[in-house]
Write a protein that holds these residues in place. Structure first.
Motif, PDB file in Angstrom:
ATOM      1  N   ASN A 157      40.631  43.490  44.410  1.00 34.06           N
ATOM      2  CA  ASN A 157      41.409  42.705  45.370  1.00 34.06           C
ATOM      3  C   ASN A 157      42.903  42.999  45.337  1.00 34.06           C
ATOM      4  OD1 ASN A 157      39.054  41.596  46.201  1.00 34.06           O
ATOM      5  ND2 ASN A 157      39.324  39.634  45.166  1.00 34.06           N
ATOM      6  N   VAL A 178      45.360  47.531  34.313  1.00 31.92           N
ATOM      7  CA  VAL A 178      45.979  46.202  34.311  1.00 31.92           C
ATOM      8  C   VAL A 178      45.014  45.230  34.986  1.00 31.92           C
ATOM      9  CG1 VAL A 178      48.047  44.893  34.834  1.00 31.92           C
ATOM     10  CG2 VAL A 178      48.198  47.376  34.572  1.00 31.92           C
ATOM     11  N   GLY A 179      44.434  44.331  34.195  1.00 35.35           N
ATOM     12  CA  GLY A 179      43.476  43.359  34.728  1.00 35.35           C
ATOM     13  C   GLY A 179      42.070  43.641  34.229  1.00 35.35           C
ATOM     14  N   GLY A 239      29.437  34.823  41.552  1.00 36.70           N
ATOM     15  CA  GLY A 239      27.978  34.919  41.607  1.00 36.70           C
ATOM     16  C   GLY A 239      27.469  36.244  41.054  1.00 36.70           C
ATOM     17  N   GLY A 240      28.374  37.185  40.823  1.00 36.97           N
ATOM     18  CA  GLY A 240      27.980  38.459  40.204  1.00 36.97           C
ATOM     19  C   GLY A 240      27.147  39.356  41.105  1.00 36.97           C
ATOM     20  N   LEU A 243      45.061  45.792  29.830  1.00 37.48           N
ATOM     21  CA  LEU A 243      45.991  44.661  29.644  1.00 37.48           C
ATOM     22  C   LEU A 243      45.482  43.483  30.464  1.00 37.48           C
ATOM     23  CD1 LEU A 243      49.513  46.299  30.206  1.00 37.48           C
ATOM     24  CD2 LEU A 243      48.302  45.946  28.050  1.00 37.48           C
ATOM     25  N   TRP A 292      38.741  36.530  51.438  1.00 37.11           N
ATOM     26  CA  TRP A 292      37.279  36.329  51.374  1.00 37.11           C
ATOM     27  C   TRP A 292      37.048  34.848  51.640  1.00 37.11           C
ATOM     28  CZ3 TRP A 292      35.376  40.988  51.487  1.00 37.11           C
ATOM     29  CH2 TRP A 292      35.994  42.024  50.797  1.00 37.11           C
ATOM     30  N   GLY A 307      27.847  40.414  47.624  1.00 38.57           N
ATOM     31  CA  GLY A 307      28.264  41.408  46.626  1.00 38.57           C
ATOM     32  C   GLY A 307      29.207  42.451  47.180  1.00 38.57           C
ATOM     33  N   THR A 350      32.325  42.369  47.707  1.00 37.51           N
ATOM     34  CA  THR A 350      33.659  42.509  47.119  1.00 37.51           C
ATOM     35  C   THR A 350      33.541  43.197  45.753  1.00 37.51           C
ATOM     36  OG1 THR A 350      34.100  40.545  45.748  1.00 37.51           O
ATOM     37  CG2 THR A 350      34.074  40.198  48.083  1.00 37.51           C
TER      38      THR A 350
HETATM   39  C1  FAD Z   1      33.017  31.358  42.683  1.00 36.97           C
HETATM   40  C2  FAD Z   1      33.076  32.782  43.123  1.00 36.97           C
HETATM   41  C3  FAD Z   1      31.899  33.417  43.496  1.00 36.97           C
HETATM   42  C4  FAD Z   1      31.937  34.746  43.925  1.00 36.97           C
HETATM   43  N1  FAD Z   1      30.769  35.414  44.137  1.00 36.97           N
HETATM   44  C5  FAD Z   1      30.813  36.733  44.438  1.00 36.97           C
HETATM   45  C6  FAD Z   1      29.620  37.516  44.478  1.00 36.97           C
HETATM   46  O1  FAD Z   1      28.526  37.065  44.151  1.00 36.97           O
HETATM   47  N2  FAD Z   1      29.741  38.825  44.843  1.00 36.97           N
HETATM   48  C7  FAD Z   1      30.933  39.387  45.168  1.00 36.97           C
HETATM   49  O2  FAD Z   1      30.983  40.567  45.528  1.00 36.97           O
HETATM   50  N3  FAD Z   1      32.083  38.683  45.080  1.00 36.97           N
HETATM   51  C8  FAD Z   1      32.044  37.393  44.688  1.00 36.97           C
HETATM   52  N4  FAD Z   1      33.209  36.705  44.527  1.00 36.97           N
HETATM   53  C9  FAD Z   1      34.486  37.407  44.715  1.00 36.97           C
HETATM   54  C10 FAD Z   1      34.717  38.313  43.499  1.00 36.97           C
HETATM   55  O3  FAD Z   1      34.498  37.600  42.317  1.00 36.97           O
HETATM   56  C11 FAD Z   1      36.116  38.928  43.473  1.00 36.97           C
HETATM   57  O4  FAD Z   1      36.445  39.423  44.743  1.00 36.97           O
HETATM   58  C12 FAD Z   1      36.147  40.085  42.465  1.00 36.97           C
HETATM   59  O5  FAD Z   1      35.579  39.662  41.250  1.00 36.97           O
HETATM   60  C13 FAD Z   1      37.553  40.568  42.243  1.00 36.97           C
HETATM   61  O6  FAD Z   1      37.534  41.499  41.185  1.00 36.97           O
HETATM   62  P1  FAD Z   1      38.891  42.151  40.682  1.00 36.97           P
HETATM   63  O7  FAD Z   1      38.531  43.067  39.584  1.00 36.97           O
HETATM   64  O8  FAD Z   1      39.649  42.676  41.843  1.00 36.97           O
HETATM   65  O9  FAD Z   1      39.748  40.918  40.157  1.00 36.97           O
HETATM   66  P2  FAD Z   1      39.485  39.721  39.031  1.00 36.97           P
HETATM   67  O10 FAD Z   1      38.044  39.740  38.667  1.00 36.97           O
HETATM   68  O11 FAD Z   1      40.037  38.523  39.622  1.00 36.97           O
HETATM   69  O12 FAD Z   1      40.310  40.248  37.821  1.00 36.97           O
HETATM   70  C14 FAD Z   1      41.722  40.318  37.874  1.00 36.97           C
HETATM   71  C15 FAD Z   1      42.268  40.098  36.475  1.00 36.97           C
HETATM   72  O13 FAD Z   1      43.628  40.530  36.443  1.00 36.97           O
HETATM   73  C16 FAD Z   1      44.349  39.635  35.618  1.00 36.97           C
HETATM   74  N5  FAD Z   1      45.785  39.735  35.916  1.00 36.97           N
HETATM   75  C17 FAD Z   1      46.465  39.179  36.951  1.00 36.97           C
HETATM   76  N6  FAD Z   1      47.762  39.485  36.861  1.00 36.97           N
HETATM   77  C18 FAD Z   1      47.934  40.253  35.748  1.00 36.97           C
HETATM   78  C19 FAD Z   1      49.048  40.852  35.096  1.00 36.97           C
HETATM   79  N7  FAD Z   1      50.309  40.726  35.569  1.00 36.97           N
HETATM   80  N8  FAD Z   1      48.842  41.559  33.955  1.00 36.97           N
HETATM   81  C20 FAD Z   1      47.588  41.688  33.429  1.00 36.97           C
HETATM   82  N9  FAD Z   1      46.505  41.121  33.996  1.00 36.97           N
HETATM   83  C21 FAD Z   1      46.661  40.426  35.149  1.00 36.97           C
HETATM   84  C22 FAD Z   1      43.740  38.288  35.958  1.00 36.97           C
HETATM   85  O14 FAD Z   1      44.036  37.319  34.979  1.00 36.97           O
HETATM   86  C23 FAD Z   1      42.263  38.633  36.046  1.00 36.97           C
HETATM   87  O15 FAD Z   1      41.631  38.493  34.795  1.00 36.97           O
HETATM   88  C24 FAD Z   1      33.186  35.407  44.039  1.00 36.97           C
HETATM   89  C25 FAD Z   1      34.370  34.766  43.634  1.00 36.97           C
HETATM   90  C26 FAD Z   1      34.312  33.480  43.161  1.00 36.97           C
HETATM   91  C27 FAD Z   1      35.582  32.844  42.675  1.00 36.97           C
END
Ligand code: FAD
Length: 555
Positions: free
Chosen positions: A520, A15-16, A52-53, A38, A318, A534, A536
């Motif tokens: 997260n 999921v996500g 920033g990836g 999903l 963060w 990086g 996170t």
């Molecule tokens: C501008 C910016 C710069 C950053 N730079 C860095 C960096 O360089 N390095 C680093 O380590 N971190 C960086 N971060 C932080 C990092 O991007 C996030 O902590 C990380 O990408 C989170 O990944 P994730 O897979 O947990 O969640 P996300 O990448 O946020 O993905 C979660 C997904 O779940 C989906 N979702 C939510 N609810 C539901 C639901 N009910 N059903 C289905 N889907 C759902 C959302 O729509 C989303 O697409 C940055 C963040 C930002 C905003």
């Protein structure tokens, strides 16, 4: 859905579609699990695509290829030092042990490849095991055409670079120096030439989080994982204490998707939920200061709690000092490290090393904030010399700042410090005294109060041409500027407590069978800290990978 409908029958449901989810889905499919992703929104990529990836994974093959020397012992000592108090040792060990293999898998099965970001220091490089040269890699540029039609569904970046220019993290460091350093000019020229060349070749280059999310998505296509966009999960199916599937809305209709081997909650944080933020976090807080992905409202966290999961670190995020501009908040990176700027509270006093790691900077804002002497907002004060030399949140040196910034009340300008203090409601006497003292520190090259410029991390975003301290310059040249600073964030970091296999835990430490969380949505391995650039995304990808391995092993 009809009972037994194969369209809704999978082994592993993710999921996500951020870094955690897509890495997990790729791993699971490569291990032979029938896997589905999903995604709630019409875009895949979440905060990952906006980011920033950067990926912090000590000892990975790309770092070794780039000549970075490190040892497992050093990395473990460092992570233990920065995150030790708040995270179980088993979680830290699992991250460090499996991160490099996860990255190898991603590189082997997607078009993404990574390179070291030279000199992008760990955030505490002077701590035991810390590295001033850094342990962070970023995605190499990727031609967007590899995505084909899926390009239209890639979540847009947080700050698109102007005129189709593609900027990497390494480029940003130098380009922020504007006109003050020869390397800034050569980098800008190189980036412009690259843009022209790629236009001539009809290529559209992606960098940073765009490249990472796009590459992972291509990997999913290659292994045949469907990604159902606009399909929010609404809850979990539980049978006999085990999670057996998810409930979702598909084309607006409720459906149940079976997951024989497990469900991974990877829905990002709760940065966009006003309800959860006010329940768990300290005021003042809201959803306007985050730059996290718009649909990250904590859905996975709430579903996990409903299934019996326990939460941790929910009060944290963060964090990063941010300017609430009319088009959305700007998360300050180089801006607050470059010389010729300071942060002050309502009394006009400095209260921190402005170049400190961004999570720490906001921890200090909250810790010092009182009704009598507000630190939220605080103010970044800079002079015209600063504006003449450096890029400021995308605005080139000397170029006037947009009028709407002033109109919004987030930015002020005045010909004297006293007038500026009056405009922003800060003690004029305090500000004058602070600027005088700071200018003396700057001339001496030593911030005797807060040590700005002492750490290699501070200096990474400093100006190497500013002597004797790349982070310090007197504020003497009018007009003076004030930028409102609020506690923004990249997303929240609290969530479901998990074990070293990313399995969601109950309060008594027992495992909820069939339920995983990563990224997260989980309480992350960094605890209250942030080990380096990086830190996170690296853990998000690694624990997504570990969840898939565990689901495959059938435990
Ligand atoms: C501008 C910016 C710069 C950053 N730079 C860095 C960096 O360089 N390095 C680093 O380590 N971190 C960086 N971060 C932080 C990092 O991007 C996030 O902590 C990380 O990408 C989170 O990944 P994730 O897979 O947990 O969640 P996300 O990448 O946020 O993905 C979660 C997904 O779940 C989906 N979702 C939510 N609810 C539901 C639901 N009910 N059903 C289905 N889907 C759902 C959302 O729509 C989303 O697409 C940055 C963040 C930002 C905003």
């Amino acid at each position: 859905m009809a009972a037994g409908d194969p369209d809704f029958d999978f082994d592993f449901v993710v999921v996500g579609s951020g870094a955690a989810g897509m890495t997990a889905a790729l791993t699971a499919a490569l291990r032979g699990l029938r896997t589905l992703v999903l995604e709630k929104t019409e875009f895949f990529g979440g905060s990952t695509a906006r980011s920033g990836g950067g990926v912090w994974i000590p000892g990975n093959a790309d770092l070794r290829r780039c000549g970075v020397t490190d040892t497992a012992e050093q990395a473990s000592r460092y992570l233990g030092h920065v995150a030790g108090e708040d995270t179980p040792a088993a979680l830290r060990a699992a991250f460090l042990e499996h991160g490099p293999a996860m990255l190898d898998l991603v590189v082997a099965n997607t078009p993404v490849s990574f390179t070291w970001v030279p000199g992008y220091a760990d955030y505490y490089p002077e701590a035991p095991g810390g590295r001033a040269g850094g342990r962070s890699v970023e995605p190499k540029l990727l031609d967007a055409r590899v995505l084909g039609a899926d390009l239209a569904s890639l979540r847009p970046p947080y700050l698109p670079a102007p005129a189709g220019i593609t900027v990497t993290q390494a480029n940003y460091r130098w380009m922020s120096l504007g006109t003050s350093h020869p390397r800034a000019l050569t980098t800008t020229a190189r980036v412009t030439a690259r843009m022209i060349l790629s236009r001539l070749r009809h290529r559209q280059l992606l960098s940073m989080g765009q490249a990472l999310a796009a590459g992972l998505r291509v990997g999913l296509t290659r292994v045949g994982v469907p990604v159902w966009l606009s399909t929010p999960m609404t809850g979990l199916e539980i049978s006999g204490g085990r999670v057996t599937g998810v409930r979702a809305l598909r084309d607006g209709q409720p459906v149940v998707v079976r997951a024989a081997r497990g469900v991974l909650l990877a829905t990002g944080g709760f940065e966009r939920s006003a309800v959860l933020r006010s329940r768990y976090q300290r005021a003042p807080i809201g959803t306007d200061w985050t730059v996290g992905s718009p649909a990250n409202t904590g859905d996975g966290i709430e579903a996990g709690v409903a299934a019996g999961g326990v939460l941790a670190l929910m009060d944290d995020a963060w964090w990063g000092p941010s300017i609430p501009l009319p088009g959305g908040p700007v998360f300050c990176l180089a801006e607050r490290s470059l010389p010729g700027s300071i942060f002050v509270n309502a009394a006009g006093e400095r209260f921190m090393n402005e170049a400190a790691p961004y999570v720490d900077a906001v921890h200090v804002m909250y810790a010092r904030h009182t009704d009598d002497n507000p630190h939220i907002p605080c103010w970044m004060i800079a002079d015209q010399r600063y504006r003449n030399r450096y890029v400021f949140t995308g605005v080139p040196p000397r170029k006037p700042l947009p009028r709407r910034w002033y109109a919004s009340g987030a930015v002020f300008r005045a010909s004297s410090l006293a007038e500026l203090a009056d405009q922003i409601g800060v003690s004029a006497e305090g500000l004058a005294k602070t600027v005088k003292e700071f200018s003396e520190f700057a001339s001496a090259g030593k911030d005797a109060e807060f040590g700005r410029g002492d750490s290699a991390y501070d200096r990474y975003y400093g100006d190497p041409n500013c002597k004797p301290n790349p982070n310090l310059a007197p504020l003497t040249q009018p007009p003076f500027y004030a930028f409102k600073i609020v506690p923004g964030d990249l997303g929240t970091k609290g969530g479901l407590r998990t074990d070293e296999h990313a399995r969601v835990l109950r309060d008594d430490g027992s495992v909820i069978e069939g339920l995983y969380a990563a990224g997260n949505t989980s309480a992350l391995v960094m605890g209250r800290s942030y080990a380096g650039p990086g830190a996170t995304i690296g853990p998000a990808m690694t624990f997504g990978y570990l969840a898939a391995l565990d689901a495959e092993s059938g435990s």
